[in-house]
Design an enzyme around this catalytic site. Structure first.
Site, PDB file in Angstrom:
ATOM      1  N   GLN A 143      56.330  43.022  69.160  1.00 22.11           N
ATOM      2  CA  GLN A 143      55.554  43.131  70.389  1.00 22.11           C
ATOM      3  C   GLN A 143      54.363  44.056  70.236  1.00 22.11           C
ATOM      4  OE1 GLN A 143      56.863  40.247  71.824  1.00 22.11           O
ATOM      5  NE2 GLN A 143      56.104  41.315  73.617  1.00 22.11           N
ATOM      6  N   HIS A 187      50.788  42.661  69.750  1.00 28.11           N
ATOM      7  CA  HIS A 187      50.028  42.000  70.811  1.00 28.11           C
ATOM      8  C   HIS A 187      48.688  42.662  71.053  1.00 28.11           C
ATOM      9  CE1 HIS A 187      52.070  38.705  72.936  1.00 28.11           C
ATOM     10  NE2 HIS A 187      53.193  39.217  72.475  1.00 28.11           N
ATOM     11  N   GLU A 239      59.548  45.596  80.328  1.00 32.68           N
ATOM     12  CA  GLU A 239      59.355  44.146  80.421  1.00 32.68           C
ATOM     13  C   GLU A 239      60.391  43.360  79.609  1.00 32.68           C
ATOM     14  OE1 GLU A 239      55.725  40.989  79.440  1.00 32.68           O
ATOM     15  OE2 GLU A 239      55.755  42.956  78.485  1.00 32.68           O
ATOM     16  N   HIS A 240      60.420  43.548  78.301  1.00 33.55           N
ATOM     17  CA  HIS A 240      61.391  42.876  77.427  1.00 33.55           C
ATOM     18  C   HIS A 240      62.418  43.901  76.947  1.00 33.55           C
ATOM     19  CE1 HIS A 240      57.473  40.782  76.680  1.00 33.55           C
ATOM     20  NE2 HIS A 240      58.202  39.695  76.831  1.00 33.55           N
ATOM     21  N   ASP A 259      59.080  34.539  74.144  1.00 32.92           N
ATOM     22  CA  ASP A 259      57.627  34.447  74.246  1.00 32.92           C
ATOM     23  C   ASP A 259      57.120  33.036  73.968  1.00 32.92           C
ATOM     24  OD1 ASP A 259      57.068  36.999  75.012  1.00 32.92           O
ATOM     25  OD2 ASP A 259      56.263  37.672  73.102  1.00 32.92           O
ATOM     26  N   HIS A 314      54.981  39.094 126.168  1.00 36.01           N
ATOM     27  CA  HIS A 314      56.096  38.461 125.464  1.00 36.01           C
ATOM     28  C   HIS A 314      57.189  38.068 126.475  1.00 36.01           C
ATOM     29  CE1 HIS A 314      54.226  40.056 121.871  1.00 36.01           C
ATOM     30  NE2 HIS A 314      55.208  39.591 121.081  1.00 36.01           N
TER      31      HIS A 314
END
Length: 424
Positions: free
Chosen positions: A250, A253, A318-319, A352, A411
């Site tokens: 990762q 990236h 995230e992961h 992914d 109302h």
């Protein structure tokens, strides 16, 4: 007690970077809001060196790009999309319309309605993010979205053929070769050549995440999916080579990607740090992965798996890759994560690229309050009500008294009118 063997940059440095990004993004959005296509073209030329006659690809151009790819590439894309489609379709089936009579003559229900138009951002630039087309375009189509516009930046001065193929095969109705904040702003706000959408989805870098944050309100968004993150939770049964490989997988990236190890074994922690340095000497993407590891990598040693859970939930990554003797313990006990990868047989790259779950996931601790992109993000669950005359009188009497209690006399008048009209 958690002990850090390695820390990344400070929170103060991270906040300062965020402020710089906010200013840049705000200016781009304002220019596109006021100047439309002219500003889109200027920013595309400035950031991507890309100023074609038109940003939208024609059908013949799409077909030619697909035809330029090897047959194996098309087969691989179709295989991955089949997996994403299969899982997304099952998720869609889980969303059921309901209608129930809660009291005699009182019928309540909800319907699940797809949004009318979606803008999908498929990142590019450093890498052609082919899989992101499956995750956004294809999932939107499974949800039933009638119009899907998709943007991706050029690659080396040309449309990225494999990404375009994935967008087209996924069902995109409009494909634009346009990247960055300017792409998101154009889809959200609309220009002379791009019709605005109702919702923006897709992952990206800090600038993309910030653009979605600032455009929220003009359009809906899926979630803030910024620079990617991975957490590996490991014990003494894991091996350093696999842990290091999964962290660097990762980190490559981008230079702002976070890679974190939580382990109950100090021996494994030290071995993993050494193994990362060894792998960085031969990894083709070491220039990016190494920078990410130096600035954002963390190694945390904890005393127990219970403490590992507490620390992981605090980070809300995230992961999350689990390499322990009992991965299911973490499935049963973790609450804050985007997607969970259990055991050495699976890994984040599977998620992914191909396994079928969606890879657009919450970052920067957003996993505390949201999951990732799925068909449900493209669907509005809306309610309705129906009453028989007798039920309207009964509900109206309660409503009248409760409105008066709150001082909402107009109302109350609505309720009183029904009581008078429908009382037998």
């Amino acid at each position: 007690m958690a002990k850090y063997l390695k820390k990344g940059i400070s929170e103060e440095e991270s906040r300062a970077a965020d402020q710089r990004v906010q200013q840049v993004v705000s200016q781009i959005i304002e220019d596109i809001r006021n100047q439309g296509d002219e500003a889109v073209r200027a920013y595309s030329e400035r950031f991507d060196g890309w100023s074609p006659e038109r940003f939208r690809l024609s059908q013949p151009e799409i077909e030619n790009l697909i035809a330029s790819l090897p047959e194996q590439t098309i087969e691989d894309i179709k295989f991955a999309q089949d997996q994403v489609w299969r899982f997304a379709e099952k998720q869609r089936e889980a969303l059921q319309d309901i209608e129930v009579e809660t009291l005699p003559g009182v019928v309540l229900g909800h319907k699940n309605i797809p949004v009318n138009s979606v803008g999908c951002y498929i990142p590019g630039g450093r890498y052609p993010m082919v899989a992101s087309a499956h995750m956004s375009v294809l999932t939107a189509k499974v949800a039933g979205v009638p119009r899907v516009a998709a943007c991706t930046p050029p690659l080396n001065g040309a449309p990225p053929a494999a990404t375009v193929a994935a967008m087209a095969l996924g069902g995109a109705d409009e494909i634009y070769i346009l990247g960055g904040v300017q792409a998101l702003a154009a889809m959200a706000l609309g220009t002379e050549s791009i019709e605005p959408v109702d919702m923006l989805v897709g992952p990206g870098n800090r600038y993309i995440a910030e653009a979605k944050r600032q455009l929220f309100g003009d359009v809906g968004i899926d979630l803030l999916a910024g620079p990617t993150e991975v957490l590996v939770i490991a014990d003494e049964t894991a091996d350093a080579e696999m842990v290091a490989t999964d962290l660097l997988g990762q980190a490559e990236h981008g230079p702002e990607s976070r890679a974190i190890l939580i382990t109950t074994s100090k021996t494994l922690a030290r071995a993993t740090m050494d193994e990362i340095e060894r792998q960085l000497k031969v990894l083709p993407t070491a220039d990016v992965a190494g920078q990410a590891w130096r600035n954002y990598g963390q190694v945390i040693v904890v005393d127990s798996r219970e403490e590992a859970v507490a620390e992981a939930d605090r980070l809300a990554i995230e992961h999350v890759q689990v390499l322990t003797k009992d991965p299911d313990y973490f499935l049963e006990n973790l609450t804050n994560y985007g997607s969970l990868f259990l055991g050495p047989e699976t890994n984040v790259a599977y998620g992914d690229k191909v396994i079928g779950t969606n890879h657009t996931l919450p970052t920067r601790r957003a996993a505390r309050y949201t999951g990732g992109l799925w068909v449900g993000k493209f669907i509005k669950t809306v309610t309705y009500q129906k009453c028989t005359p007798a039920a309207s009188v009964m509900i109206g009497e309660y409503c009248s008294r409760l409105c008066e209690l709150e001082g909402f006399m107009a109302h109350k008048a609505q309720a009183d009118l029904r009581v008078r009209r429908f009382r037998l």
